[in-house]
Scaffold this motif. Structure first.
Motif, PDB file in Angstrom:
ATOM      1  N   LYS A 296       0.832  -1.198   0.000  1.00  0.00           N
ATOM      2  CA  LYS A 296       0.000   0.000   0.000  1.00  0.00           C
ATOM      3  C   LYS A 296       0.871   1.254   0.000  1.00  0.00           C
ATOM      4  CE  LYS A 296      -2.103   1.308   3.729  1.00  0.00           C
ATOM      5  NZ  LYS A 296      -2.995   1.346   4.897  1.00  0.00           N
ATOM      6  N   VAL A 297       0.508   2.224  -0.853  1.00  0.00           N
ATOM      7  CA  VAL A 297       1.266   3.469  -0.939  1.00  0.00           C
ATOM      8  C   VAL A 297       0.455   4.627  -0.386  1.00  0.00           C
ATOM      9  CG1 VAL A 297       2.431   5.071  -2.490  1.00  0.00           C
ATOM     10  CG2 VAL A 297       2.480   2.604  -2.961  1.00  0.00           C
ATOM     11  N   ASN A 298      -0.741   4.876  -0.951  1.00  0.00           N
ATOM     12  CA  ASN A 298      -1.606   5.962  -0.485  1.00  0.00           C
ATOM     13  C   ASN A 298      -2.983   5.396  -0.134  1.00  0.00           C
ATOM     14  OD1 ASN A 298       0.219   8.257  -1.009  1.00  0.00           O
ATOM     15  ND2 ASN A 298      -0.048   7.662  -3.157  1.00  0.00           N
ATOM     16  N   GLU A 299      -3.663   6.052   0.813  1.00  0.00           N
ATOM     17  CA  GLU A 299      -5.006   5.625   1.204  1.00  0.00           C
ATOM     18  C   GLU A 299      -5.971   6.776   1.030  1.00  0.00           C
ATOM     19  OE1 GLU A 299      -7.328   4.311   5.284  1.00  0.00           O
ATOM     20  OE2 GLU A 299      -5.365   3.394   4.852  1.00  0.00           O
TER      21      GLU A 299
ATOM     22  N   GLN B 287     -13.104  10.988  -7.595  1.00  0.00           N
ATOM     23  CA  GLN B 287     -11.843  11.712  -7.472  1.00  0.00           C
ATOM     24  C   GLN B 287     -10.712  10.791  -7.009  1.00  0.00           C
ATOM     25  OE1 GLN B 287     -11.331  14.854  -8.500  1.00  0.00           O
ATOM     26  NE2 GLN B 287     -13.483  14.769  -9.183  1.00  0.00           N
ATOM     27  N   ALA B 288     -11.022   9.876  -6.111  1.00  0.00           N
ATOM     28  CA  ALA B 288     -10.004   8.946  -5.617  1.00  0.00           C
ATOM     29  C   ALA B 288      -9.524   8.026  -6.735  1.00  0.00           C
ATOM     30  CB  ALA B 288     -10.566   8.137  -4.451  1.00  0.00           C
ATOM     31  N   ILE B 289     -10.462   7.572  -7.571  1.00  0.00           N
ATOM     32  CA  ILE B 289     -10.094   6.689  -8.687  1.00  0.00           C
ATOM     33  C   ILE B 289      -9.143   7.403  -9.649  1.00  0.00           C
ATOM     34  CG2 ILE B 289     -11.013   5.520 -10.738  1.00  0.00           C
ATOM     35  CD1 ILE B 289     -13.504   4.881  -9.044  1.00  0.00           C
ATOM     36  N   LYS B 290      -9.381   8.695  -9.876  1.00  0.00           N
ATOM     37  CA  LYS B 290      -8.521   9.460 -10.783  1.00  0.00           C
ATOM     38  C   LYS B 290      -7.096   9.586 -10.247  1.00  0.00           C
ATOM     39  CE  LYS B 290     -12.160  12.344 -12.838  1.00  0.00           C
ATOM     40  NZ  LYS B 290     -12.663  13.735 -13.002  1.00  0.00           N
ATOM     41  N   LYS B 291      -6.964   9.634  -8.920  1.00  0.00           N
ATOM     42  CA  LYS B 291      -5.660   9.854  -8.301  1.00  0.00           C
ATOM     43  C   LYS B 291      -4.907   8.562  -8.012  1.00  0.00           C
ATOM     44  CE  LYS B 291      -7.283  14.040  -5.888  1.00  0.00           C
ATOM     45  NZ  LYS B 291      -7.520  14.633  -4.547  1.00  0.00           N
ATOM     46  N   ALA B 292      -5.622   7.497  -7.714  1.00  0.00           N
ATOM     47  CA  ALA B 292      -5.006   6.279  -7.201  1.00  0.00           C
ATOM     48  C   ALA B 292      -4.150   5.585  -8.249  1.00  0.00           C
ATOM     49  CB  ALA B 292      -6.089   5.326  -6.692  1.00  0.00           C
ATOM     50  N   LYS B 293      -3.040   5.011  -7.783  1.00  0.00           N
ATOM     51  CA  LYS B 293      -2.126   4.233  -8.623  1.00  0.00           C
ATOM     52  C   LYS B 293      -2.015   2.827  -8.043  1.00  0.00           C
ATOM     53  CE  LYS B 293      -1.209   7.900 -11.081  1.00  0.00           C
ATOM     54  NZ  LYS B 293      -1.736   8.027 -12.457  1.00  0.00           N
ATOM     55  N   ALA B 294      -1.266   2.004  -8.743  1.00  0.00           N
ATOM     56  CA  ALA B 294      -1.099   0.620  -8.291  1.00  0.00           C
ATOM     57  C   ALA B 294      -0.575   0.588  -6.859  1.00  0.00           C
ATOM     58  CB  ALA B 294      -0.139  -0.117  -9.216  1.00  0.00           C
TER      59      ALA B 294
ATOM     60  N   MET C 137      -6.338  -1.367  -4.697  1.00  0.00           N
ATOM     61  CA  MET C 137      -7.155  -2.121  -3.754  1.00  0.00           C
ATOM     62  C   MET C 137      -8.368  -1.297  -3.337  1.00  0.00           C
ATOM     63  SD  MET C 137      -4.734  -4.216  -1.111  1.00  0.00           S
ATOM     64  CE  MET C 137      -3.834  -2.783  -0.532  1.00  0.00           C
ATOM     65  N   ILE C 138      -9.497  -1.990  -3.128  1.00  0.00           N
ATOM     66  CA  ILE C 138     -10.711  -1.346  -2.626  1.00  0.00           C
ATOM     67  C   ILE C 138     -11.115  -2.034  -1.315  1.00  0.00           C
ATOM     68  CG2 ILE C 138     -13.143  -0.844  -3.066  1.00  0.00           C
ATOM     69  CD1 ILE C 138     -12.557  -0.793  -5.999  1.00  0.00           C
ATOM     70  N   ASP C 139     -11.116  -1.273  -0.243  1.00  0.00           N
ATOM     71  CA  ASP C 139     -11.562  -1.780   1.063  1.00  0.00           C
ATOM     72  C   ASP C 139     -13.022  -1.382   1.234  1.00  0.00           C
ATOM     73  OD1 ASP C 139     -12.003  -2.569   3.614  1.00  0.00           O
ATOM     74  OD2 ASP C 139     -10.397  -1.375   4.527  1.00  0.00           O
TER      75      ASP C 139
END
Length: 610
Positions: A507-510, A521-528, A549-551
């Motif tokens: 995990k890198v960013n949450e 907005q989160a989908i646009k920013k999130a990376k692997a 990942m989606i929690d």
């Protein structure tokens, strides 16, 4: 072109256009034989000579010949052009050429053309009506007569053009009236023959008057034809070069009794749209239809037919009359191959696809066998099919029937069972992704078939879906969805071929989200490797193009989730190992190089792993 001359010419062509607009049956210009015994239908200027002769503009000699290769004189050229333009050759002013008396045969035509500014004489005051007319002179006369212009006079490819004829030659070249003697030579000082002049004039007319007979469609049964023409209902039509490869001597057997729909314009078959082949081959010798032409569609109504090298922009239909075999060799079919149902239902025909490109293959015929040496994009096995044999590869195979026995030697990228079906997979080979969409499906897998990934509906068990799972578990590498027969824990594979362990990426960013806007907005920013965590139920469709990942955090995501990562590889867990949650819609994953875990996830819709 002067106003009076232009008016006469426009009146003439308007009358022609009005006449053409009332035609409701095919009426080609070249429907009758030429009246000249030395101008056969195969002559390169046949249509042009006949056009002018039919209109009374040109005539032949007393012996019944036209002599198309004979050089044309300046006087003869004047008479022809004045006739084409419909000029008044009786009430004329004397141009006072020294060698043209008022009683001369061509006086009226020469005087009318001089008055209109179309022709000139020589500096010595003569016209020289008996001299042969040269290509330079014809270019200038036609450019004047038909008001032909060039947009760029410097684009000529010819190296021998005189400056005083440059504009006229450029006008003819740009308007496709002439192409020159060679690629680089116009040869303006050479003489023009009678046949060439007919061609120059009709081409010039076409530029000034583009109105021609409209294209028409005609459907006919093939009887006799030659290399250049065919008779249809008593009318003879010529073949355009683009269709000549259809009407060959080699194709006569295949075309016997064939039904053809074609496009005809000005007496020429310019395109063959649809072909229905009705002549069957024998057990000893098949029938071959070989052409490099492009058709809109083709239908095969007879046994033992091989179709070679054709391009079909629409569908290729194999009708119920085919009971033994049909072959496509070197063909390109943009539409579908549709195998129609048979009335008797007892025959077992073989479709062979060799060195070809096709669209979908729709199988509506029971007991069909498909043999292909190239990958078929999709095979659709419709609801009425209970038995099929496939020897070959396909990117996608969809089963819509309710009871099916599949045999053969296969290599399928995706096999989708879309309905509740009793399926016997007795083929040998490989299925990369087997997706079962109905919990009521029952599958028996033969001992020679390997399956890399099996996706089953949520809440179902692999032993319920795969009837003989205990004996074929080693043939299935990974199972996604459902639960194992004994523990209810998501199955990671069967038998002795267990998959690599699945571990979540680092995990890198949450990103914590509580509504659809924050999720977008989160989908646009999130990376692997990043984590998107729901802090409340959210209604939205999710489309991921990276291994994020989606929690769900115990919540429900009301929508569809699509994960498309065709080039990614490795191991991936959609949710953290200690999380649970529900997707109320469908889960569609296209990640052919990724080993995926769906631990803790409940999918109420369909789970499709492609």
């Amino acid at each position: 072109m002067s106003k009076s001359r232009k008016s006469k010419y426009l009146k003439a062509i308007t009358a022609m256009a009005l006449t053409a607009s009332t035609v409701v049956v095919v009426a080609p210009i070249a429907s009758e034989a030429s009246s000249f015994k030395d101008v056969q239908r195969t002559h390169q200027f046949y249509d042009e000579i006949k056009n002018l002769n039919d209109r009374g503009i040109i005539n032949g000699f007393q012996d019944g010949t036209f002599k198309p290769e004979q050089n044309l004189t300046r006087g003869q050229a004047a008479k022809i052009i004045a006739g084409v333009l419909g000029l008044d050759t009786s009430n004329v002013n004397n141009p006072n050429f020294k060698d043209i008396s008022t009683s001369h045969l061509y006086f009226g035509a020469i005087a009318a053309l001089k008055h209109e500014g179309i022709i000139d004489g020589y500096e010595d005051g003569t016209f020289r009506q008996d001299e042969f007319i040269q290509r330079n002179h014809v270019a200038k006369i036609l450019a004047n007569a038909f008001n032909l212009k060039a947009s760029n006079t410097n684009s000529l490819p010819f190296t021998d053009v005189r400056a005083d004829y440059k504009d006229a030659i450029a006008a003819l070249y740009e308007n496709n009236v002439t192409t020159g003697k060679t690629a680089t030579l116009f040869d303006g000082s050479s003489n023009v023959t009678r046949g060439q002049m007919a061609a120059f004039i009709t081409r010039s007319e076409a530029v000034s008057n583009p109105t021609t007979q409209p294209s028409q469609s005609v459907t006919f049964k093939v009887e006799e034809y030659t290399a250049n023409e065919i008779a249809i209902n008593g009318t003879t039509y010529l073949f355009d070069d683009s269709v000549k490869s259809i009407f060959t001597t080699e194709n006569k057997t295949a075309l016997t009794g064939a039904k053809i729909t074609a496009t005809i314009k000005n007496g020429v078959i310019t395109k063959v749209n649809n072909v229905d082949l009705n002549n069957a081959g024998s057990a000893e010798m098949g029938v071959v239809f070989n052409t490099n032409a492009t058709l809109d569609s083709i239908t095969i109504n007879a046994d033992g037919v091989t179709v070679k090298n054709v391009s079909v922009t629409g569908n290729a239909i194999i009708n119920s009359n085919v009971k033994t075999k049909i072959e496509f060799d070197g063909v390109a079919i943009t539409g579908d191959i549709i195998i129609a149902d048979a009335i008797d239902g007892q025959s077992t025909p073989v479709l062979k696809i060799k060195n070809s490109k096709t669209g979908k293959v729709q199988v509506k015929r029971n007991n069909m066998s498909i043999v292909s040496d190239t990958v078929i994009p999709e095979i659709i096995i419709t609801a009425t099919i209970s038995a099929i044999n496939i020897d070959g590869a396909a990117t996608k195979v969809t089963i819509e029937s309710t009871k099916l026995n599949m045999t053969g030697n296969v290599k399928f990228e995706r096999l989708i069972v879309s309905t509740a079906v009793e399926l016997a997979l007795n083929a040998v080979g490989l299925v990369n992704y087997l997706t079962v969409l109905s919990p009521d499906t029952r599958i028996t897998i033969g001992t020679g078939l390997l399956i890399n990934d099996l996706s089953i509906p949520a809440g179902s068990t692999v032993s319920k879906i795969i009837v003989n799972y205990a004996s074929v578990a080693s043939q299935i590498k990974a199972i996604i969805g459902g639960s194992t027969p004994s523990t209810g824990v998501p199955n990671t594979g069967g038998g002795n071929v267990a998959p690599d362990p699945v571990i979540p990426p680092e995990k890198v960013n949450e990103y914590n989200v509580k509504n659809a806007e924050e999720l977008t907005q989160a989908i646009k920013k999130a990376k692997a490797g990043d984590l998107i965590k729901l802090t409340a139920p959210v209604t939205a469709d999710v489309a991921l193009t990276d291994l994020v990942m989606i929690d769900l955090n115990g919540h429900t995501l009301k929508g569809n989730v699509t994960i498309t990562v065709p080039t990614a590889s490795g191991k991936y867990s959609l949710m953290p190992s200690d999380s649970t949650g529900t997707i109320s819609g469908d889960l569609i994953i296209y990640a052919p190089k990724v080993n995926i875990s769906l631990d803790g996830l409940t999918v109420e819709g369909n789970t499709i792993i492609e």
